[in-house]
Write a protein that holds these residues in place. Structure first.
Motif, PDB file in Angstrom:
ATOM      1  N   LEU A 171       0.836  -1.198   0.000  1.00  0.00           N
ATOM      2  CA  LEU A 171       0.000   0.000   0.000  1.00  0.00           C
ATOM      3  C   LEU A 171       0.872   1.251   0.000  1.00  0.00           C
ATOM      4  N   LYS A 172       0.446   2.246  -0.744  1.00  0.00           N
ATOM      5  CA  LYS A 172       1.221   3.479  -0.853  1.00  0.00           C
ATOM      6  C   LYS A 172       0.415   4.649  -0.276  1.00  0.00           C
ATOM      7  N   PRO A 173       0.950   5.317   0.739  1.00  0.00           N
ATOM      8  CA  PRO A 173       0.242   6.487   1.270  1.00  0.00           C
ATOM      9  C   PRO A 173       0.264   7.628   0.261  1.00  0.00           C
ATOM     10  N   SER A 174      -0.716   8.478   0.357  1.00  0.00           N
ATOM     11  CA  SER A 174      -0.767   9.620  -0.553  1.00  0.00           C
ATOM     12  C   SER A 174       0.280  10.638  -0.160  1.00  0.00           C
ATOM     13  N   ARG A 175       1.030  11.108  -1.144  1.00  0.00           N
ATOM     14  CA  ARG A 175       2.045  12.136  -0.909  1.00  0.00           C
ATOM     15  C   ARG A 175       1.583  13.500  -1.404  1.00  0.00           C
ATOM     16  N   LEU A 176       0.549  13.510  -2.244  1.00  0.00           N
ATOM     17  CA  LEU A 176       0.093  14.762  -2.829  1.00  0.00           C
ATOM     18  C   LEU A 176      -0.869  15.474  -1.888  1.00  0.00           C
ATOM     19  N   ASN A 208      -2.731  23.382  -0.019  1.00  0.00           N
ATOM     20  CA  ASN A 208      -1.412  22.858  -0.398  1.00  0.00           C
ATOM     21  C   ASN A 208      -0.486  22.761   0.806  1.00  0.00           C
ATOM     22  N   VAL A 209      -1.053  22.763   2.011  1.00  0.00           N
ATOM     23  CA  VAL A 209      -0.261  22.714   3.241  1.00  0.00           C
ATOM     24  C   VAL A 209      -0.360  21.324   3.847  1.00  0.00           C
ATOM     25  N   LEU A 210       0.783  20.698   4.106  1.00  0.00           N
ATOM     26  CA  LEU A 210       0.782  19.389   4.753  1.00  0.00           C
ATOM     27  C   LEU A 210       0.335  19.537   6.206  1.00  0.00           C
ATOM     28  N   PRO A 211      -0.314  18.512   6.746  1.00  0.00           N
ATOM     29  CA  PRO A 211      -0.826  18.616   8.124  1.00  0.00           C
ATOM     30  C   PRO A 211       0.235  19.037   9.137  1.00  0.00           C
ATOM     31  N   VAL A 212       1.455  18.549   8.983  1.00  0.00           N
ATOM     32  CA  VAL A 212       2.505  18.861   9.949  1.00  0.00           C
ATOM     33  C   VAL A 212       2.874  20.336   9.913  1.00  0.00           C
ATOM     34  N   ASN A 213       2.587  21.003   8.784  1.00  0.00           N
ATOM     35  CA  ASN A 213       2.933  22.414   8.637  1.00  0.00           C
ATOM     36  C   ASN A 213       1.739  23.345   8.816  1.00  0.00           C
TER      37      ASN A 213
END
Length: 586
Positions: free
Chosen positions: A177-182, A211-216
């Protein structure tokens, strides 16, 4: 990952669990829940190197073998050696040693859930607990040669499920399984079918926030969002073949980034805060959007998920269909759904809602009972009705007997066995209202006087209204003038309204039940009480509760609830037993 002390569990029972998801007329694939003696997940994988030597190596490289070798409650989706071989070819590698440790740690986290979930909990949607990577796993079913197989994240097929180890469950899968990176913004932009939607996101400023990743994310409460995207084809079908056409139609200020601009609000109306997969969408009747004070309503109709499929002001408004096959796309910071039709904010002004509380889907399905004289439904217990809740006891749908008319609309009413404060009795009934447009309304509870409901507080979204109602009082008795039963001396529609009371039925030709040759326009035991004024902050369906604040035995019979804008006539129209509606005489 934290290393836990190792304990071993004993397991001795083997049971057969059938896969819950199946297609009609197809064979059903069965998965047996097997036990592994006293071994934990790590040891189970190590005992079968022909299938899991690569996965065991990944766990050893990342240090995860220690955690999965100790105490815990896990679910592991375990790719086979063949699955890893395919993954390495796709990655341009020949060994997992060539992959970075952080990449492998993310891979393990995405296959691991801190919960024990067997296949009977797999539904057409996300699993109840997220992976340790933070993203959800979606499960579903597909029909191959007449056999229904389970799919995992639309990337893998379940090979063997429900292998119970001492510290959890193992499900064997045929692909990694591949997590989403986009991000949501990137996922939308990379699809050329969304070029108009993408440009609109950029012009309104929403592209950057998506366009902001959750960690940011600067606001931890806004790490994840859900987008209902419209394709170019959907826009074209609605008359907007380009972004320019869309802007010309919606942008009234010329600045789409302005929060008051209609194009900005249009795009905000397509974005929901939080993670909302399809089951989350249709299991709630409405959802807040980023457009202030505006929600979308949602419903499931014959397996179709519809947005804003509503009846408003007595008129049916067909909803916009969600494309199920192209939806439920997980991204790094949310979920992307595909709309099969265009929808936009509807400009509405407060209108009166004269709601017949018996207008419930469960009642309407009662063939031979619904609106049939002298009929009643079986008793319903709490949980039986979708939009009506109560504490205990029963409610039922009833139609007045021909020999005893109550002068209620359509001659039917909701029968509530009790509404009182006694410890063992039912103390409330709560309704989901029809759609109310934001604005201020007076609320009237229309009922048949009975022995119950001596003191009733009405709460709108949990806030009590100004008046406590007594549903056990009769009005002054009606009097016969000629052949017409009417208001007694000193009582008029206007004097009653001043007291927060009104007669709900009326007109020149309502027959008196004891003597059809006579008519009636006033009846002491069937009327409406003003509960107070509400300020509806957003257009939506809301919660209205009748809460007992005094004791007194007896049933309660509710006919209608009126929500009338405070600056409108509160006495008309009138609603008669034969279903007729009488407007105010000119």
């Amino acid at each position: 990952m934290k290393i836990l002390n190792s304990y071993k569990w004993l397991a001795s029972v083997t049971v057969v669990v059938l896969v819950a998801v199946m297609l009609s007329g197809c064979k059903r694939e069965e998965f047996t829940e097997t036990t592994t003696g006293d071994v934990n997940i790590t040891e189970y994988l190590q005992q079968d190197p022909n299938q899991f030597s690569t996965l065991s190596k990944v766990l050893q490289i990342t240090g995860s073998d220690n955690s999965l070798g100790g105490y815990g409650t896990y679910t592991l989706f375990a790719p086979t050696n063949e699955a890893f071989a395919k993954y390495l070819i796709e990655s341009g590698k020949t060994s997992v040693d060539q992959l970075g440790v952080e990449e492998l740690k993310d891979l393990v986290r995405f296959h691991l859930i801190r919960d024990t979930i067997t296949t009977d909990k797999f539904t057409d949607g996300k699993l109840r607990t997220n992976t340790m990577y933070g993203q959800s796993i979606l499960t579903g079913a597909q029909n191959i040669n007449g056999v229904t197989t389970l799919t995992i994240n639309r990337q893998a097929t379940l090979v063997k499920g429900n292998i119970r180890a001492g510290n959890g469950i193992v499900h064997v899968i045929d692909r990694v399984l591949k997590p989403s990176r986009l991000t949501l913004a990137q996922a939308i932009e990379q699809n050329p079918n969304y070029s108009i939607f993408t440009q609109a996101l950029k012009e309104t400023g929403f592209y950057d926030s998506l366009n902001v990743l959750p960690v940011n994310a600067p606001d931890t409460n806004k790490r994840f969002q859900t987008v209902l995207a419209q394709s170019n084809a959907v826009f074209a079908a609605a008359g907007y073949s380009s972004y320019s056409a869309l802007k010309n139609r919606f942008s009234k200020t010329g600045d789409p980034k302005s929060v008051t601009d209609s194009l900005h609000l249009f795009m905000a109306y397509h974005i929901l805060p939080g993670l909302k997969y399809l089951p989350d969408i249709f299991n709630a009747s409405s959802h807040v959007t980023l457009a202030p004070l505006d929600v979308i309503t949602t419903k499931l109709v014959n397996q179709q998920i519809l947005v804003n499929d509503d009846t408003f002001d007595g008129k049916y408004e067909p909803g916009a269909l969600i494309n199920r096959a192209a939806s439920d796309n997980t991204t790094a910071n949310g979920v992307l759904h595909d709309m099969a039709a265009h929808y936009a904010i509807k400009v509405r002004f407060p209108i009166p809602v004269y709601w017949e509380v018996t207008d419930q889907p469960e009642f309407k399905r009662l063939t031979g009972v619904y609106r049939v004289t002298n009929k009643s439904s079986p008793n319903y217990v709490t949980g039986d009705l979708q939009d009506v809740k109560w504490q205990t006891g029963s409610v039922s749908y009833r139609v007045a007997p021909e020999a005893r008319q109550f002068y209620v609309y359509n001659n039917d009413y909701l029968f509530i066995a009790a509404l009182r404060t006694a410890a063992t009795a039912n103390s409330f009934v709560e309704f989901k209202t029809p759609l109310l447009v934001k604005g201020r309304y007076k609320v009237w509870v229309c009922f048949i006087r009975r022995g119950g409901g001596k003191g009733v507080s009405v709460l709108f979204n949990g806030e009590p209204l100004s008046r406590v109602l007594n549903l056990t009082e009769s009005l002054p008795a009606q009097v016969l003038v000629g052949n017409r039963w009417t208001y007694p001396a000193g009582t008029s529609p206007e004097s009653l309204e001043a007291l927060g009371k009104k007669i709900v039925f009326g007109g020149p030709s309502v027959p008196y039940y004891n003597n059809p040759a006579q008519t009636i326009e006033y009846y002491r035991d069937s009327y409406g009480l003003l509960a107070g004024t509400i300020d509806v902050q957003k257009t939506d369906r809301h919660n209205l509760r009748l809460q007992a604040v005094a004791d007194g035995s007896g049933d309660v019979q509710i006919d209608m609830i009126h929500f009338i804008p405070e600056n409108m006539d509160q006495l008309y129209p009138k609603f008669n037993p034969d279903g007729s509606v009488i407007q105010k005489p000119q």
